[in-house]
Design a protein around this motif. Structure first.
Motif, PDB file in Angstrom:
ATOM      1  N   GLY A  97       0.812  -1.202   0.000  1.00 19.84           N
ATOM      2  CA  GLY A  97       0.000   0.000   0.000  1.00 19.84           C
ATOM      3  C   GLY A  97       0.843   1.248   0.000  1.00 19.84           C
ATOM      4  N   VAL A  98       0.161   2.376  -0.045  1.00 21.33           N
ATOM      5  CA  VAL A  98       0.837   3.665  -0.076  1.00 21.33           C
ATOM      6  C   VAL A  98       1.459   3.930   1.286  1.00 21.33           C
ATOM      7  CG1 VAL A  98       0.512   6.112  -0.457  1.00 21.33           C
ATOM      8  CG2 VAL A  98      -0.808   4.472  -1.796  1.00 21.33           C
ATOM      9  N   GLY A  99       2.756   4.043   1.331  1.00 18.38           N
ATOM     10  CA  GLY A  99       3.451   4.242   2.590  1.00 18.38           C
ATOM     11  C   GLY A  99       3.684   5.704   2.893  1.00 18.38           C
ATOM     12  N   PHE A 100       2.642   6.453   3.189  1.00 22.15           N
ATOM     13  CA  PHE A 100       2.764   7.886   3.452  1.00 22.15           C
ATOM     14  C   PHE A 100       2.051   8.206   4.751  1.00 22.15           C
ATOM     15  CE2 PHE A 100       1.145  12.287   2.838  1.00 22.15           C
ATOM     16  CZ  PHE A 100       2.365  12.922   2.897  1.00 22.15           C
ATOM     17  N   ASP A 101       2.744   8.906   5.635  1.00 21.85           N
ATOM     18  CA  ASP A 101       2.186   9.285   6.929  1.00 21.85           C
ATOM     19  C   ASP A 101       1.558  10.667   6.789  1.00 21.85           C
ATOM     20  OD1 ASP A 101       1.517   9.643   9.506  1.00 21.85           O
ATOM     21  OD2 ASP A 101       3.554   9.544  10.324  1.00 21.85           O
ATOM     22  N   PHE A 102       0.245  10.734   6.923  1.00 22.80           N
ATOM     23  CA  PHE A 102      -0.455  11.995   6.708  1.00 22.80           C
ATOM     24  C   PHE A 102      -0.165  13.012   7.810  1.00 22.80           C
ATOM     25  CE2 PHE A 102      -2.894   9.066   4.137  1.00 22.80           C
ATOM     26  CZ  PHE A 102      -3.083   9.796   2.990  1.00 22.80           C
ATOM     27  N   ARG A 103       0.331  12.554   8.938  1.00 21.98           N
ATOM     28  CA  ARG A 103       0.648  13.516   9.985  1.00 21.98           C
ATOM     29  C   ARG A 103       1.812  14.416   9.597  1.00 21.98           C
ATOM     30  NH1 ARG A 103      -0.597   8.941  12.903  1.00 21.98           N
ATOM     31  NH2 ARG A 103       1.574   8.296  12.951  1.00 21.98           N
ATOM     32  N   THR A 104       2.614  13.985   8.613  1.00 18.47           N
ATOM     33  CA  THR A 104       3.697  14.859   8.158  1.00 18.47           C
ATOM     34  C   THR A 104       3.167  16.100   7.451  1.00 18.47           C
ATOM     35  OG1 THR A 104       3.851  13.616   6.089  1.00 18.47           O
ATOM     36  CG2 THR A 104       5.258  12.906   7.915  1.00 18.47           C
ATOM     37  N   LEU A 105       1.914  16.063   6.995  1.00 15.29           N
ATOM     38  CA  LEU A 105       1.335  17.251   6.372  1.00 15.29           C
ATOM     39  C   LEU A 105       1.082  18.368   7.371  1.00 15.29           C
ATOM     40  CD1 LEU A 105      -1.312  15.633   3.976  1.00 15.29           C
ATOM     41  CD2 LEU A 105       0.885  16.629   3.334  1.00 15.29           C
ATOM     42  N   LEU A 106       1.045  18.001   8.655  1.00 13.34           N
ATOM     43  CA  LEU A 106       0.704  19.002   9.657  1.00 13.34           C
ATOM     44  C   LEU A 106       1.828  19.993   9.899  1.00 13.34           C
ATOM     45  CD1 LEU A 106      -1.168  16.726  12.212  1.00 13.34           C
ATOM     46  CD2 LEU A 106      -2.125  18.166  10.410  1.00 13.34           C
ATOM     47  N   ARG A 107       2.991  19.750   9.314  1.00 13.16           N
ATOM     48  CA  ARG A 107       4.062  20.744   9.418  1.00 13.16           C
ATOM     49  C   ARG A 107       3.752  21.976   8.561  1.00 13.16           C
ATOM     50  NH1 ARG A 107       8.920  17.405   6.785  1.00 13.16           N
ATOM     51  NH2 ARG A 107       7.882  15.786   8.013  1.00 13.16           N
ATOM     52  N   PHE A 108       2.790  21.832   7.638  1.00 11.66           N
ATOM     53  CA  PHE A 108       2.387  22.950   6.787  1.00 11.66           C
ATOM     54  C   PHE A 108       1.115  23.579   7.356  1.00 11.66           C
ATOM     55  CE2 PHE A 108       4.205  19.599   4.023  1.00 11.66           C
ATOM     56  CZ  PHE A 108       5.397  20.239   3.703  1.00 11.66           C
ATOM     57  N   PRO A 109       0.895  24.866   7.099  1.00 10.04           N
ATOM     58  CA  PRO A 109      -0.306  25.543   7.640  1.00 10.04           C
ATOM     59  C   PRO A 109      -1.556  25.199   6.833  1.00 10.04           C
ATOM     60  CG  PRO A 109       1.002  27.088   6.363  1.00 10.04           C
ATOM     61  CD  PRO A 109       1.794  25.819   6.408  1.00 10.04           C
ATOM     62  N   LEU A 110      -1.953  23.926   6.902  1.00  9.03           N
ATOM     63  CA  LEU A 110      -3.137  23.470   6.178  1.00  9.03           C
ATOM     64  C   LEU A 110      -4.385  23.643   7.031  1.00  9.03           C
ATOM     65  CD1 LEU A 110      -1.884  20.097   4.636  1.00  9.03           C
ATOM     66  CD2 LEU A 110      -2.237  22.237   3.422  1.00  9.03           C
ATOM     67  N   SER A 111      -5.485  23.909   6.380  1.00  9.86           N
ATOM     68  CA  SER A 111      -6.761  23.901   7.082  1.00  9.86           C
ATOM     69  C   SER A 111      -7.247  22.459   7.219  1.00  9.86           C
ATOM     70  CB  SER A 111      -7.791  24.735   6.315  1.00  9.86           C
ATOM     71  OG  SER A 111      -8.054  24.155   5.049  1.00  9.86           O
ATOM     72  N   LEU A 112      -8.181  22.249   8.131  1.00  6.80           N
ATOM     73  CA  LEU A 112      -8.725  20.911   8.327  1.00  6.80           C
ATOM     74  C   LEU A 112      -9.414  20.410   7.067  1.00  6.80           C
ATOM     75  CD1 LEU A 112      -9.436  18.464  10.045  1.00  6.80           C
ATOM     76  CD2 LEU A 112     -11.377  19.743  10.975  1.00  6.80           C
ATOM     77  N   ARG A 113     -10.094  21.289   6.353  1.00  9.31           N
ATOM     78  CA  ARG A 113     -10.776  20.881   5.135  1.00  9.31           C
ATOM     79  C   ARG A 113      -9.784  20.429   4.068  1.00  9.31           C
ATOM     80  NH1 ARG A 113     -14.894  24.994   2.311  1.00  9.31           N
ATOM     81  NH2 ARG A 113     -13.029  26.264   2.476  1.00  9.31           N
ATOM     82  N   ALA A 114      -8.676  21.169   3.920  1.00  8.89           N
ATOM     83  CA  ALA A 114      -7.654  20.776   2.953  1.00  8.89           C
ATOM     84  C   ALA A 114      -7.009  19.455   3.365  1.00  8.89           C
ATOM     85  CB  ALA A 114      -6.597  21.869   2.822  1.00  8.89           C
TER      86      ALA A 114
END
Length: 550
Positions: A97-114
């Motif tokens: 499967g896709v081996g990507f940890d989505f928590r790494t996206l939280l280092r960017f100023p993303l909104s919850l919807r994005a």
């Protein structure tokens, strides 16, 4: 300046993250071992694409036959096939499967919807999702050719069905990640998974034996499936064909309700991750217990015939095997496969065919299949060393001794598994004639020695780090997988004609003699390859450390 700066919109945030991921992928491909990995994955993707295309043809003709033959309600069976493959295939092939940890996206100023949209869209980047989308398209084309008036309904139902499956798959994956955060839970889950996988293999014999008596019970259960999304999708399509708008509306409303329900659960789960949930299995701090120093008796050492360096590597590999519950549980699979296949294809009363397969052919084929399964880890033998690979380059040990220790454990495991399987085979259906038995054993030695030489080279050239106690994202290097299959196909292509040589020449002992010569040559080649491989390890030092220490 932080107060003046304005965050970009949702779609701009998604575009920026997608661009970043693409740039990271391009930068990773500058490394040579990643380029080889990509080449291997491309070849694997070609074979997977051929498989998907073949199933697409079946879905096309299935949808065409159901709608043109007046059996439009049966199209629910095709939706059930897509639904089950989409949801179960990622679990059975969690390592791919896709081996990507989505928590790494939280280092960017993303909104919850994005964050939610990116996490949902990432569910499409999976083999099961891409294959299922292709099958849905094939269904739409087949249904449209059979009845052009059904195209609008097929597009709407397939779109809702697609969204429902993506949301459900992401929800299941996210919750499994939370549940399996602890190693003990992962071990229990994997044990149940192995039990389920083994139990599924016995469905066909049970159906053949008890199928008629179970038909009344099956008829009572089938109506209960009408409330699930695949059945609702089939009901909606059947209603559109029959101009029964009530059934179509109920099907659309039911699937929409499932989409809404799964979206709410997925939003809650992603919101928890967005707020900074940290999944860790680190133990709580505790006072260290003073343990007495262990004393070893050199006279009772079972490995005293080996050099200390080789014995140390062998002990380490054995402890790695017993600590890795996933790899350890897989050792029970070969005897189970022997039990399964012998009851289906051999013996006095096989369940899968009328006439049993002769043990003269079935025994060599069964041993070849077991070798195919058991030899796969050898092509990435440094997978679980991790940062410990640096110790091999600093300790007073050569890679010749390292390979000997690793290969000895592999050979010992193969001997134990194959021996146990041969005993089970002889008890269930009996052994083949002595010439075939000895020829098969000599062929096993030839294949193991030949594969170990290439497997050691593959471990140096295409390393890939794997983690203990994990199943998701544990994928071998694409090139290592390609080398493994290529080697086994090559050696199998050499071995098969030799086994049939006795029928062509009339000499029953000729295959055993040829394999004995090839086995001796393969062992000599393996021994002579250890020194060059030790030199290659020094040249590949940076590649090994970079791939395994990340």
């Amino acid at each position: 300046m932080a107060d003046v700066a304005q965050l970009p919109g949702v779609w701009e945030q998604i575009r920026l993250v997608a661009g970043l991921r693409w740039r990271i992928l391009g930068n990773n491909l500058r490394k040579k071992h990643n380029q080889w990995d990509l080449i291997g994955m491309i070849f694997a993707g070609i074979f997977a694409g051929l498989f998907v295309i073949g199933i697409c043809v079946a879905f096309y003709f299935g949808a065409y036959a159901f709608l043109s033959g007046g059996r439009e309600a049966w199209i629910a069976l095709l939706f059930w096939g897509i639904f089950l493959s989409w949801q179960l295939f990622p679990i059975f092939t969690a390592g791919f499967g896709v081996g990507f940890d989505f928590r790494t996206l939280l280092r960017f100023p993303l909104s919850l919807r994005a964050f939610y949209i990116i996490g949902l869209a990432y569910g499409i980047a999976d083999f099961a999702a891409l294959a299922s989308i292709c099958w849905l398209i094939a269904m739409i084309i087949g249904a449209t050719v059979a009845n052009p008036d059904v195209l609008p309904a097929m597009l709407v139902i397939s779109g809702l069905f697609l969204l429902m499956n993506i949301t459900l798959e992401r929800m299941i994956g996210s919750w499994l990640e939370r549940i399996l955060a602890r190693r003990r839970a992962r071990e229990m889950f994997f044990a149940l998974f192995i039990l389920f996988a083994v139990s599924v293999q016995f469905i066909n014999p049970l159906v053949q034996r008890y199928g008629r008596t179970a038909q009344p019970w099956v008829r009572q259960v089938v109506p209960c499936l009408s409330v699930f999304p695949p059945s609702l999708a089939g009901r909606a399509i059947a209603g559109a064909v029959q101009h029964n708008f009530t059934d179509t509306l109920l099907g659309v409303a039911g699937i929409s309700a499932y989409v809404l329900l799964f979206s709410v659960f997925l939003w809650l789960r992603f919101a928890t991750q967005y707020r900074g949930e940290e999944l860790s299995e680190s133990a709580a701090p505790a006072r260290a217990i003073v343990r007495p120093a262990s004393r070893t008796d050199e006279k009772s050492d079972a490995l005293r015939l080996l050099t200390p360096q080789v014995a140390a590597v062998l002990r380490k590999e054995f402890r790695y095997l017993t600590r890795n519950s996933f790899a350890f549980f897989l050792l029970i699979m070969p005897p189970v496969f022997v039990l399964l296949f012998t009851t289906q294809f051999a013996g006095k009363h096989p369940t899968a065919m009328k006439h049993p397969v002769s043990t003269e052919f079935f025994f060599p084929g069964m041993m070849a299949y077991l070798l195919l399964i058991l030899m796969a880890p050898a092509y990435n033998s440094f997978a679980y060393d991790g940062k410990g690979i640096q110790t091999f380059f600093t300790a007073p040990v050569s890679f010749r001794e390292v390979f000997l220790g690793k290969n000895l454990l592999q050979v010992g495991m193969l001997a134990f598994e194959l021996g146990l399987s041969i005993i089970a085979f002889s008890y269930l259906v009996g052994l083949p004639s002595l010439p075939v038995l000895l020829a098969t054993l000599a062929a096993i030695v030839f294949n193991i020695a030949g594969q170990l030489t290439i497997a050691n080279w593959s471990s140096l050239c295409f390393p890939r780090k794997l983690n203990f106690g994990q199943m998701r994202g544990q994928r071998q290097s694409g090139m290592a997988v390609l080398v493994s299959f290529g080697t086994q196909i090559l050696l199998g292509g050499i071995s098969a004609p030799i086994l049939f040589m006795s029928r062509w020449t009339g000499d029953r002992w000729l295959p055993a003699e040829v394999f004995a010569f090839l086995a001796a040559a393969a062992i000599a080649g393996y021994s002579s390859s250890l020194a060059p491989l030790a030199g290659l390890a020094e040249k590949k030092k940076e590649t090994l450390i970079d791939a395994l220490s990340r």
